[in-house]
Design an enzyme around this catalytic site. Structure first.
Site, PDB file in Angstrom:
ATOM      1  CG  ASP A   1      -2.198   0.798   1.027  1.00 54.57           C
ATOM      2  OD1 ASP A   1      -3.270   0.180   0.889  1.00 54.57           O
ATOM      3  OD2 ASP A   1      -2.128   2.047   0.981  1.00 54.57           O
TER       4      ASP A   1
ATOM      5  CG  ASN B   1      -7.928  -4.172  -4.160  1.00 54.05           C
ATOM      6  OD1 ASN B   1      -9.113  -4.184  -4.497  1.00 54.05           O
ATOM      7  ND2 ASN B   1      -7.500  -3.528  -3.077  1.00 54.05           N
TER       8      ASN B   1
ATOM      9  CE1 TYR C   1     -12.509   4.041  -9.637  1.00 51.36           C
ATOM     10  CE2 TYR C   1     -14.645   3.523 -10.579  1.00 51.36           C
ATOM     11  CZ  TYR C   1     -13.629   3.242  -9.681  1.00 51.36           C
ATOM     12  OH  TYR C   1     -13.737   2.155  -8.848  1.00 51.36           O
TER      13      TYR C   1
ATOM     14  CE  LYS D   1     -11.114   0.952 -10.747  1.00 53.11           C
ATOM     15  NZ  LYS D   1     -10.199   0.088  -9.996  1.00 53.11           N
TER      16      LYS D   1
ATOM     17  CB  THR E   1     -14.396   0.448   1.068  1.00 51.89           C
ATOM     18  OG1 THR E   1     -14.523   1.374  -0.014  1.00 51.89           O
ATOM     19  CG2 THR E   1     -14.721  -0.945   0.575  1.00 51.89           C
TER      20      THR E   1
HETATM   21  N1  LIG Z   1     -15.691   0.654  -2.829  1.00 49.28           N
HETATM   22  C1  LIG Z   1     -16.347   0.550  -3.954  1.00 49.28           C
HETATM   23  O1  LIG Z   1     -17.554   0.821  -4.027  1.00 49.28           O
HETATM   24  C2  LIG Z   1     -15.649   0.055  -5.204  1.00 49.28           C
HETATM   25  C3  LIG Z   1     -16.448  -0.285  -6.302  1.00 49.28           C
HETATM   26  C4  LIG Z   1     -15.826  -0.740  -7.470  1.00 49.28           C
HETATM   27  C5  LIG Z   1     -14.453  -0.865  -7.530  1.00 49.28           C
HETATM   28  N2  LIG Z   1     -13.700  -0.508  -6.443  1.00 49.28           N
HETATM   29  C6  LIG Z   1     -12.253  -0.659  -6.574  1.00 49.28           C
HETATM   30  O2  LIG Z   1     -11.787  -1.492  -5.540  1.00 49.28           O
HETATM   31  C7  LIG Z   1     -10.426  -1.172  -5.246  1.00 49.28           C
HETATM   32  C8  LIG Z   1     -10.290  -0.959  -3.747  1.00 49.28           C
HETATM   33  O3  LIG Z   1     -11.149   0.087  -3.383  1.00 49.28           O
HETATM   34  P1  LIG Z   1     -11.659   0.300  -1.881  1.00 49.28           P
HETATM   35  O4  LIG Z   1     -13.084   0.683  -1.962  1.00 49.28           O
HETATM   36  O5  LIG Z   1     -11.233  -0.826  -1.029  1.00 49.28           O
HETATM   37  O6  LIG Z   1     -10.840   1.637  -1.555  1.00 49.28           O
HETATM   38  P2  LIG Z   1     -10.061   2.091  -0.247  1.00 49.28           P
HETATM   39  O7  LIG Z   1      -9.794   3.543  -0.435  1.00 49.28           O
HETATM   40  O8  LIG Z   1     -10.778   1.641   0.979  1.00 49.28           O
HETATM   41  O9  LIG Z   1      -8.692   1.264  -0.366  1.00 49.28           O
HETATM   42  C9  LIG Z   1      -7.790   1.524  -1.414  1.00 49.28           C
HETATM   43  C10 LIG Z   1      -6.382   1.312  -0.905  1.00 49.28           C
HETATM   44  O10 LIG Z   1      -5.483   1.569  -1.984  1.00 49.28           O
HETATM   45  C11 LIG Z   1      -4.408   2.344  -1.492  1.00 49.28           C
HETATM   46  N3  LIG Z   1      -3.824   3.129  -2.560  1.00 49.28           N
HETATM   47  C12 LIG Z   1      -4.328   4.239  -3.156  1.00 49.28           C
HETATM   48  N4  LIG Z   1      -3.469   4.693  -4.077  1.00 49.28           N
HETATM   49  C13 LIG Z   1      -2.399   3.855  -4.074  1.00 49.28           C
HETATM   50  C14 LIG Z   1      -1.192   3.810  -4.794  1.00 49.28           C
HETATM   51  N5  LIG Z   1      -0.880   4.747  -5.721  1.00 49.28           N
HETATM   52  N6  LIG Z   1      -0.325   2.808  -4.545  1.00 49.28           N
HETATM   53  C15 LIG Z   1      -0.596   1.879  -3.612  1.00 49.28           C
HETATM   54  N7  LIG Z   1      -1.723   1.890  -2.873  1.00 49.28           N
HETATM   55  C16 LIG Z   1      -2.617   2.870  -3.104  1.00 49.28           C
HETATM   56  C17 LIG Z   1      -5.020   3.217  -0.418  1.00 49.28           C
HETATM   57  O11 LIG Z   1      -4.032   3.715   0.480  1.00 49.28           O
HETATM   58  C18 LIG Z   1      -6.008   2.273   0.227  1.00 49.28           C
HETATM   59  O12 LIG Z   1      -5.433   1.563   1.301  1.00 49.28           O
HETATM   60  C19 LIG Z   1     -10.095   0.073  -6.069  1.00 49.28           C
HETATM   61  O13 LIG Z   1      -9.408  -0.318  -7.245  1.00 49.28           O
HETATM   62  C20 LIG Z   1     -11.469   0.632  -6.414  1.00 49.28           C
HETATM   63  O14 LIG Z   1     -11.473   1.376  -7.606  1.00 49.28           O
HETATM   64  C21 LIG Z   1     -14.264  -0.054  -5.281  1.00 49.28           C
END
Ligand SMILES: NC(=O)c1ccc[n+]([C@@H]2O[C@H](COP(=O)([O-])OP(=O)(O)OC[C@H]3O[C@@H](n4cnc5c(N)ncnc54)[C@H](O)[C@@H]3O)[C@@H](O)[C@H]2O)c1
Length: 276
Positions: free
Chosen positions: A58, A113, A178, A182, A213
């Site tokens: 991370d 992820n 975004y 994606k 989240t």
């Molecule tokens: N939460 C949702 O509704 C949702 C829906 C569809 C897709 N997603 C995707 O799921 C994945 C995780 O999302 P989440 O909801 O758990 O988000 P989150 O913000 O809770 O967690 C994301 C994590 O990624 C880390 N991060 C951000 N930029 C980074 C970088 N440049 N290098 C390394 N780490 C980095 C952050 O520090 C964080 O710990 C993402 O790719 C997001 O686009 C989330």
């Protein structure tokens, strides 16, 4: 600042969460990006529960340490380590993969992820914001896939699983960067699946719908999205749980999915089926 919309806690209408078991995941080496929060953290718990060995990556060192401590408490004896890096930095990604190999000897599964949101009217989106979304959400996914994929190819196989989104398969106003990133992840998944099957590397993606989240909490706190409205638009009338996304990841990473590659698995409570 806008008052955060209360999320329907307890996930009304959701069944108690039942998990499957994939004994073949025991001992597998997993590199898990974005493991400091949300879906990535839930994946870390799910793979640790199965006895996998984990390198957590991370950009947020404190969050990483917290996930690591949680795993050590919940799964005594778990083999886990952390590496701080930005996935948007290809050299840092290479160093993180080398560190994983040095610590565990190989990389069997990449949970690709980490990601950020980017919601803004396209007429106002700055080049810097566009680049940030593409650098992290698309290029970062490629850097990790390539660095891990090279190792998997030379070791005789592996699994790459990227977290795309419903917005990689559909489209929306005010989410151009975004959605484009994606959609790129879905395309990258299919291209790499076709190219790396010869190396026994399976490449798939999961496409979560709205999942509760920190990313969602942040968007709600800033008034960018309305949680109650999103639930109302979801046929199952609730947000997803990070654990549900982790469950899909377990299946796709396991040998139960041995013939599945190039697939983008939707877990969205019916959002896309509804056609919004
Ligand atoms: N939460 C949702 O509704 C949702 C829906 C569809 C897709 N997603 C995707 O799921 C994945 C995780 O999302 P989440 O909801 O758990 O988000 P989150 O913000 O809770 O967690 C994301 C994590 O990624 C880390 N991060 C951000 N930029 C980074 C970088 N440049 N290098 C390394 N780490 C980095 C952050 O520090 C964080 O710990 C993402 O790719 C997001 O686009 C989330």
């Amino acid at each position: 600042m806008t008052t955060p919309t209360p999320i329907p806690l307890g996930y009304p209408g959701a069944q108690p969460f039942a998990t499957a078991s994939y004994p073949g995941l025991a001992g597998r080496v997993v590199l898990n990006t974005g493991a400091g929060s949300g879906i990535g953290r839930a994946m870390a718990h799910a793979f640790a529960r199965h006895g996998a060995r984990l390198m957590l990556l991370d950009i947020d060192q404190a969050a990483l340490e917290q996930t690591c401590a949680q795993l050590q408490q919940a799964f005594p004896g778990v083999e886990v380590d952390i590496v701080q890096a930005s996935i948007a930095d290809d050299e840092a990604v290479e160093r993180a993969c080398a560190a994983t190999e040095a610590r565990f000897g190989r990389i069997d599964i990449l949970l690709n992820n980490a990601g950020i949101s980017m919601n803004k009217p396209s007429l106002e989106l700055t080049p810097a914001e566009w680049r940030r979304a593409i650098d992290i959400d698309l290029s970062g996914v490629f850097y990790c896939a390539q660095a891990a994929g090279r190792r998997m190819a030379s070791q005789g196989g592996g699994v790459i699983l990227s977290t795309a989104s419903i917005w990689g398969l559909s489209s929306s106003a005010n989410r151009l960067a975004y959605c484009a990133a994606k959609a790129g992840v879905v395309s990258l998944t299919k291209c790499l699946a076709a190219e790396w099957a010869q190396h026994r590397i399976r490449v798939n993606a999961i496409c979560p719908g709205y999942t509760h989240t920190a990313l969602m909490d942040d968007l709600m706190a800033r008034g960018v999205i309305n949680g109650a409205e999103l639930c109302g638009k979801t046929p199952m009338n609730r947000l997803g749980r990070p654990e549900e996304m982790a469950e899909a990841a377990l299946y796709l990473a396991s040998d139960a999915a041995a013939f599945i590659t190039g697939h983008a698995l939707v877990s969205d409570g019916g959002w896309l089926a509804q056609g919004y």
